[in-house]
Design an enzyme around this catalytic site. Structure first.
Site, PDB file in Angstrom:
ATOM      1  N   GLU A   1       5.914  15.317  18.552  1.00  0.00           N
ATOM      2  CA  GLU A   1       5.986  14.482  17.020  1.00  0.00           C
ATOM      3  C   GLU A   1       5.793  15.764  15.724  1.00  0.00           C
ATOM      4  O   GLU A   1       4.569  15.738  15.502  1.00  0.00           O
ATOM      5  CB  GLU A   1       6.340  13.776  16.287  1.00  0.00           C
ATOM      6  CG  GLU A   1       6.894  13.102  15.053  1.00  0.00           C
ATOM      7  CD  GLU A   1       6.535  11.492  15.048  1.00  0.00           C
ATOM      8  OE1 GLU A   1       7.610  10.955  14.317  1.00  0.00           O
ATOM      9  OE2 GLU A   1       5.945  11.208  15.055  1.00  0.00           O
TER      10      GLU A   1
ATOM     11  N   CYS B   1      12.015   9.341   9.657  1.00  0.00           N
ATOM     12  CA  CYS B   1      11.597   9.251  11.947  1.00  0.00           C
ATOM     13  C   CYS B   1      13.384   8.877  12.555  1.00  0.00           C
ATOM     14  O   CYS B   1      12.427   8.994  13.908  1.00  0.00           O
ATOM     15  CB  CYS B   1      11.080   7.464  11.356  1.00  0.00           C
ATOM     16  SG  CYS B   1      12.034   6.496  11.036  1.00  0.00           S
TER      17      CYS B   1
ATOM     18  N   GLU C   1       7.031   0.660  12.951  1.00  0.00           N
ATOM     19  CA  GLU C   1       7.599   1.778  12.993  1.00  0.00           C
ATOM     20  C   GLU C   1       6.795   2.758  13.100  1.00  0.00           C
ATOM     21  O   GLU C   1       6.246   3.064  12.302  1.00  0.00           O
ATOM     22  CB  GLU C   1       8.913   1.193  11.533  1.00  0.00           C
ATOM     23  CG  GLU C   1      10.195   2.027  12.469  1.00  0.00           C
ATOM     24  CD  GLU C   1       9.986   3.524  11.698  1.00  0.00           C
ATOM     25  OE1 GLU C   1      10.022   4.605  12.828  1.00  0.00           O
ATOM     26  OE2 GLU C   1      10.190   4.171  10.538  1.00  0.00           O
TER      27      GLU C   1
ATOM     28  N   LYS D   1       0.983  -1.314   0.020  1.00  0.00           N
ATOM     29  CA  LYS D   1      -0.076  -0.135   0.127  1.00  0.00           C
ATOM     30  C   LYS D   1       1.510   1.090   0.090  1.00  0.00           C
ATOM     31  O   LYS D   1       1.224   1.476   1.062  1.00  0.00           O
ATOM     32  CB  LYS D   1      -0.665  -0.083   1.389  1.00  0.00           C
ATOM     33  CG  LYS D   1      -1.709   1.101   1.542  1.00  0.00           C
ATOM     34  CD  LYS D   1      -2.806   1.226   0.179  1.00  0.00           C
ATOM     35  CE  LYS D   1      -3.522   2.656   0.515  1.00  0.00           C
ATOM     36  NZ  LYS D   1      -2.763   4.033   0.450  1.00  0.00           N
TER      37      LYS D   1
END
Length: 462
Positions: free
Chosen positions: A362, A262, A228, A155
């Site tokens: 974040e 990340c 993750e 995806k």
């Protein structure tokens, strides 16, 4: 169809891809299961040959892939070229496991009996990939999944689907049988139910919110999940650090790819005795960053990936101001000339107090939150003051402090005098706490998620 727009100029449509329906996703699963039966039976050396040929094709056409990456993601051409190269490295690395031990022979107390441990693929894997590294993230999942003999539904993120289609086309050209890998493109709200209906395993890189949804959805069916997730990565600059080295490394770690990694450094802790001198170095380094379109060779930081994300990042900066944070560099959106129609945010440095939102949340953009610490112990406490635990770094000339920080840092990756980002394909990768699941990616441990263990005993004499 889904339109893909250039983040350097959102008026420009760079691609259109199919908006698949739920029925088409279900049919893709049916084809994947049929293809899996043949792929799992293939000789591992033949599977490795496919991955190796695909790696060669990626390197041969690297510039094509890099330009696609820049046009739909916004990163600089130099950054995109690195991503393409690392993608080929992932395929080569996991191809090498076809010549490594695969299972083991065990002693058995029963007379005339031989017992072995066999390693098998899990089946059809759903790989849900993000927009920030839309080629290398699929590669770190496809390499181990395919060498182990699984079929994969990939995806692709709606903002960056073209590069996934490009990679799948090269794997097909390299000899990957039809339907072993299929790229799914579409609107999440329309196909998410079908996507999660029948995978044997789901590997996901993305937000904590989606990760939590996947855990709830899959747990009742005992479908394994590799996730993750987010990070609030920290760099610690101790009093004895080489400040010039640290400033150069931290700025690169914080602002490369416009902070959309990340593992990007998003928190900085500086010993109070070095804070003023280090801030001066940071401001000088940030002033040298050239913001612009990724295809411009003068650009060193491109736009963010899409407009809504740009607006969200700017919202974090405004909230920091309201909470008393001091913006000492950047903090806005370039609006002049050709940049006016792009998803740009200035590289931003904000002095904050630990506990403020910018310290906790974040941001996933070119925004670095800075706090001070009085000595090593307080620096470690502040470094671990987060729900995340992906990557951490310390800058010091003391071996004692370096090793103590490695021991105490609550992070899956810890670096000394190096950036929080930049881990290689053979380095096990994954975070602690809310940064991910127990399954590591990359390296030899990256294979474990895509395999299951079968113990077989054979009585050959009686």
């Amino acid at each position: 169809m889904l339109e893909v727009r250039d983040p350097a100029d959102v008026r420009s449509v760079v691609a259109e891809v199919p908006a698949m329906t739920a029925a088409e996703v279900t049919a893709a699963y049916d084809r994947a299961r049929a293809a899996f039966d043949g792929w799992r039976r293939a000789n591992p050396l033949d599977r490795a040959a496919v991955l190796g040929r695909a790696a060669d094709l990626i390197r041969a056409r690297a510039e094509d892939g890099a330009v696609i990456l820049v046009r739909e993601n916004g990163k600089t051409l130099a950054e995109a070229r690195v991503e393409v190269t690392k993608t080929a490295d992932f395929l080569d690395y996991y191809a090498s496991f076809a010549r490594q031990p695969w299972g083991e022979l065990l002693s058995d107390a029963r007379p005339g009996t031989s017992t072995s441990v066999r390693v098998e693929p899990v089946g059809v894997v759903l790989a849900i990939c993000p927009w920030n590294d839309p080629l290398i993230t699929p590669a770190r999942k496809l390499g181990p999944a395919l060498i182990a003999g699984n079929a994969v539904l990939l995806k692709a993120a709606s903002q960056t689907p073209s590069i996934a289609i490009w990679a799948a086309r090269l794997l097909s050209e390299a000899g990957l049988p039809a339907d072993v890998l299929q790229v799914v493109t579409g609107r999440n709200g329309e196909i998410s139910g079908a996507l999660l209906a029948s995978p044997d395993a789901v590997t996901f890189t993305g937000s904590n919110e989606v990760g939590a949804l996947l855990r709830r959805t899959l747990a009742a069916r005992n479908v394994r999940l590799q996730a993750e997730l987010g990070g609030k990565n920290v760099s610690v600059v101790l009093a004895d650090a080489d400040l010039d080295l640290a400033a150069s490394v931290v700025v690169n770690a914080a602002f490369a790819q416009a902070g959309q990694r990340c593992t990007a450094t998003s928190r900085l802790i500086v010993d109070v005795s070095a804070a003023a001198a280090f801030e001066s170095r940071l401001r000088d380094a940030i002033a040298g960053i050239v913001v612009g379109p990724g295809l411009d060779p003068a650009t060193t930081m491109g736009p963010l990936a899409y407009a809504a994300h740009r607006d969200g990042v700017l919202g974090h900066v405004e909230r920091a101001r309201r909470e008393g944070g001091a913006v000492v560099a950047g903090g806005g959106r370039p609006a002049a000339g050709a940049l006016a129609h792009g998803c740009y945010v200035e590289p931003t440095l904000v002095n904050v107090a630990p506990g403020q939102s910018l310290w906790r949340d974040e941001v996933f953009g070119p925004v670095l939150a800075v706090a001070t610490a009085d000595g090593f112990d307080q620096a470690v406490r502040l470094a671990n003051d987060t729900v995340y635990g992906l990557s951490a770094a310390v800058f010091t000339t003391s071996l004692t402090a370096a090793n103590e920080f490695i021991n105490l840092a609550e992070a899956g990756q810890v670096a000394v005098n190096l950036p929080t980002a930049g881990w290689d394909v053979h380095h096990p990768f994954g975070g602690f706490r809310e940064s991910g699941s127990a399954f590591k990616e990359q390296g030899a441990p990256g294979l474990r998620f895509y395999t299951r263990i079968k113990t077989a005993a054979v009585r050959f004499a009686w």
